[in-house]
Design an enzyme around this catalytic site. Structure first.
Site, mmCIF file in Angstrom:
data_model
loop_
_atom_site.group_PDB
_atom_site.id
_atom_site.type_symbol
_atom_site.label_atom_id
_atom_site.label_comp_id
_atom_site.label_asym_id
_atom_site.label_seq_id
_atom_site.Cartn_x
_atom_site.Cartn_y
_atom_site.Cartn_z
ATOM 1 N N CYS A 17 0.846 -1.196 0.000
ATOM 2 C CA CYS A 17 0.000 0.000 0.000
ATOM 3 C C CYS A 17 0.877 1.241 0.000
ATOM 4 O O CYS A 17 1.972 1.257 0.569
ATOM 5 C CB CYS A 17 -0.895 -0.015 1.243
ATOM 6 S SG CYS A 17 -1.828 1.495 1.535
ATOM 7 N N HIS A 72 -8.257 -3.709 2.019
ATOM 8 C CA HIS A 72 -7.218 -3.021 2.797
ATOM 9 C C HIS A 72 -7.369 -1.503 2.693
ATOM 10 O O HIS A 72 -7.372 -0.797 3.709
ATOM 11 C CB HIS A 72 -5.835 -3.445 2.300
ATOM 12 C CG HIS A 72 -4.710 -2.678 2.921
ATOM 13 N ND1 HIS A 72 -3.994 -3.144 4.001
ATOM 14 C CD2 HIS A 72 -4.176 -1.451 2.630
ATOM 15 C CE1 HIS A 72 -3.083 -2.251 4.336
ATOM 16 N NE2 HIS A 72 -3.167 -1.218 3.509
ATOM 17 N N GLU A 73 -7.502 -1.002 1.467
ATOM 18 C CA GLU A 73 -7.579 0.455 1.278
ATOM 19 C C GLU A 73 -8.815 1.042 1.951
ATOM 20 O O GLU A 73 -8.767 2.145 2.503
ATOM 21 C CB GLU A 73 -7.578 0.796 -0.212
ATOM 22 C CG GLU A 73 -6.311 0.405 -0.958
ATOM 23 C CD GLU A 73 -5.039 0.957 -0.329
ATOM 24 O OE1 GLU A 73 -5.084 2.071 0.227
ATOM 25 O OE2 GLU A 73 -4.004 0.264 -0.382
ATOM 26 N N HIS A 112 -8.311 2.145 5.423
ATOM 27 C CA HIS A 112 -7.823 3.523 5.558
ATOM 28 C C HIS A 112 -8.960 4.524 5.393
ATOM 29 O O HIS A 112 -9.047 5.516 6.123
ATOM 30 C CB HIS A 112 -6.751 3.802 4.499
ATOM 31 C CG HIS A 112 -5.491 3.021 4.675
ATOM 32 N ND1 HIS A 112 -4.859 2.883 5.885
ATOM 33 C CD2 HIS A 112 -4.736 2.334 3.769
ATOM 34 C CE1 HIS A 112 -3.768 2.148 5.725
ATOM 35 N NE2 HIS A 112 -3.672 1.791 4.450
ATOM 36 N N HIS A 154 -1.903 1.564 9.272
ATOM 37 C CA HIS A 154 -1.303 0.246 9.084
ATOM 38 C C HIS A 154 -1.054 -0.432 10.428
ATOM 39 O O HIS A 154 -0.673 0.220 11.401
ATOM 40 C CB HIS A 154 0.008 0.357 8.318
ATOM 41 C CG HIS A 154 -0.196 0.543 6.849
ATOM 42 N ND1 HIS A 154 0.685 1.246 6.057
ATOM 43 C CD2 HIS A 154 -1.193 0.143 6.022
ATOM 44 C CE1 HIS A 154 0.246 1.251 4.800
ATOM 45 N NE2 HIS A 154 -0.901 0.583 4.771
#
Length: 542
Positions: free
Chosen positions: A85, A217-218, A221, A227
């Site tokens: 990432c 995953h993104e 955020h 992280h």
């Protein structure tokens, strides 16, 4: 060599191991700087002890699950070159020293029903497969939290998703295949997620880069998670094609922010009296809070800097704190620590949002952000980025009258030419050219196509056509910043826009003011209006 001898970082070489396909030693140092492990910028002449550099390497090795040797060895450099990432690993002042667990960036959505829109699609897989992967990624978080998500196609969405290559308008260009796969912005900076179209996106990990895994995953955020240094967690920074569900670490993090799935179905208490509705006043969006007494300093309207970033969010800075503002005042939970969220210690002199960038000025240096994420290579000297502009600025802003950038220091101002990348000829000029403003300024910003100036807890709106401070019969300028921008009176937060007299900042249409509402809330002593007559001169600014 003496122990602790200081050397310039770029020339520190630790344990070179011969030729291999991993990055060079200097690229290893660049990696540590880019992802937040060290504060290094050769333009500022940064130096660091070998001990501190070794500690930074060990911190990365801990984060990546490697043996903590403190050396930029083959294994460490090879890991740095793995697909990952693009967001930083270390966010905030205490992130490097925390125990092994999830990390929260510090912002969250103030609602639990979010919308998303796919603004552009990848050409690697079909539109239907793309939308299914994105929907599945959101469902990962929805299943373990109090959140729900809904795709929209035409209306404005909370989270916008797009595929792009290299430079794509946010100041953080992608770097080609098999490196940084994607990046996303935290909630307070819009939550958007961008995916590198140079990658080979696939439905399953055995045929390319799994869009579902990277998107899940993104979106972590986008929801406020940083992280994690738990290597099995979805929020670990490196791409894991063997993902098999959220780790307990991920689940604990998302539930701290948004509660558990049971919150979505929790019935309202039977003892709760039925709610009654009243027809709202035209132009007012009602927003109620039970917080009557704000935390200490919450209602300090003596801003050091204020700016509205590209996505329309307004931030005001004072000392080591900052506020996030909406049309009714400050967002709940503010002010917050500037160091924890922005990574800066001490006072912000001035702020400027121009194009994709947000610049924060401190002394003789500038910190640049892309939707809240520090830009690689910064801080830099102000004179390096804005030639001809002095240090220790009072304020910076884009004037709504002509769209140009201005800097103010003391009783002088400079107009900056972005095309020539330097101050225009004939500057600085006296600040008294701006008719009706005080002799010195604390802050300024362009907000909804109008320019506002702040000084000592009060603010003025500028009339671009008359080239002077705007006139208002209802509530003359200057006005109190704490009341009209933070939603406070007598250092107390009011429970509704009607009580503050603020309402929607576009309500007072007859006044032509974009940031004020009620004629019955006049906080300015009559004597202060005399300041409007002290600096009248006849000179155009364009």
């Amino acid at each position: 060599m003496k122990k602790g001898l200081y050397v310039v970082l770029m020339f520190v070489l630790l344990c070179a191991t011969g030729a291999h396909p991993a990055p060079t030693q200097s690229k290893g140092v660049d990696f540590l700087a880019r992802f937040g492990y060290i504060d290094y910028n050769p333009r500022l002449g940064n130096i660091m002890s070998q001990h501190d550099l070794s500690a930074a390497v060990m911190n990365f090795q801990r984060f990546a699950g490697l043996e903590q040797t403190g050396q930029l060895d083959h294994t460490t450099l090879e890991k740095m070159d793995s697909p990952r990432c693009g967001n930083r690993d270390v966010v905030g002042s205490d992130a490097a020293a925390r125990k092994k667990r999830y990390a929260l960036q510090g912002s969250k959505w103030q609602k639990k029903h979010l919308t998303y829109k796919i603004a552009s699609h990848t050409t690697d897989i079909s539109r239907r497969d793309t939308e299914n992967a994105i929907n599945k990624a959101f469902k990962v978080w929805e299943a373990e939290s109090g959140l729900t998500f809904r795709q929209v196609r035409s209306s404005k969405a909370d989270i916008e998703i797009k595929f792009a290559e290299k430079a794509h308008g946010d100041g953080d260009p992608f770097d080609g295949p098999s490196k940084t796969l994607a990046h996303a912005f935290f909630p307070q900076f819009g939550g958007d997620a961008h995916f590198d179209e140079a990658e080979k996106w696939a439905v399953s990990a055995d045929k390319g880069v799994s869009l579902f895994i990277v998107a899940a995953h993104e979106f972590g955020h986008s929801l406020g998670l940083s992280h994690s240094d738990v290597n099995q967690a979805l929020m670990a920074p490196f791409y894991n094609p063997n993902y098999d569900g959220l780790h307990d670490d991920d689940i604990r993090a998302i539930r701290i922010l948004y509660g558990s799935p049971s919150d979505k179905h929790r019935p309202q208490s039977s003892t709760t009296p039925p709610r009654t509705t009243r027809k709202p006043r035209p132009g007012i969006t009602r927003q109620t809070t039970t917080t009557k007494t704000p935390p200490v300093g919450a209602c300090n309207g003596r801003f050091d800097a204020i700016t509205m970033v590209r996505n329309g969010t307004t931030f005001a800075f004072k000392g080591d704190k900052f506020w996030k503002l909406n049309d009714q005042g400050m967002e709940p939970g503010y002010p917050k620590s500037t160091k924890k969220i922005w990574g800066l210690s001490g006072k912000v002199d001035a702020s400027l949002s121009f194009g994709a960038y947000t610049d924060l000025f401190q002394g003789d240096v500038i910190h640049r952000y892309i939707n809240g994420i520090p830009m690689h290579g910064y801080p830099k000297r102000i004179s390096e980025v804005y030639k001809g502009i002095p240090s220790n600025l009072d304020t910076a802003f884009v004037w709504s009258g002509n769209g140009k950038v201005y800097f103010v220091k003391g009783d002088k101002y400079w107009r900056y030419n972005p095309s020539l990348r330097k101050s225009d000829n004939g500057y600085p000029r006296p600040l008294s050219v701006w008719k009706g403003l005080p002799e010195r300024l604390d802050a300024a910003l362009k907000w909804k196509d109008r320019t506002y100036f702040f000084k000592n807890g009060y603010y003025w709106r500028f009339d671009d056509e008359r080239v002077e401070v705007a006139q208002s019969l209802k509530t003359p300028y200057p006005r109190r910043s704490d009341a009209w921008w933070l939603g406070c009176t007598d250092n107390t937060l009011k429970s509704s826009p009607e009580e503050t007299g603020i309402g929607d900042k576009n309500e007072d249409v007859n006044d032509g003011d974009g940031n004020g509402a009620s004629s019955r809330f006049n906080t300015v002593p009559r004597a202060m209006l005399s300041t409007l007559l002290m600096f009248i001169v006849s000179m155009l600014l364009c």
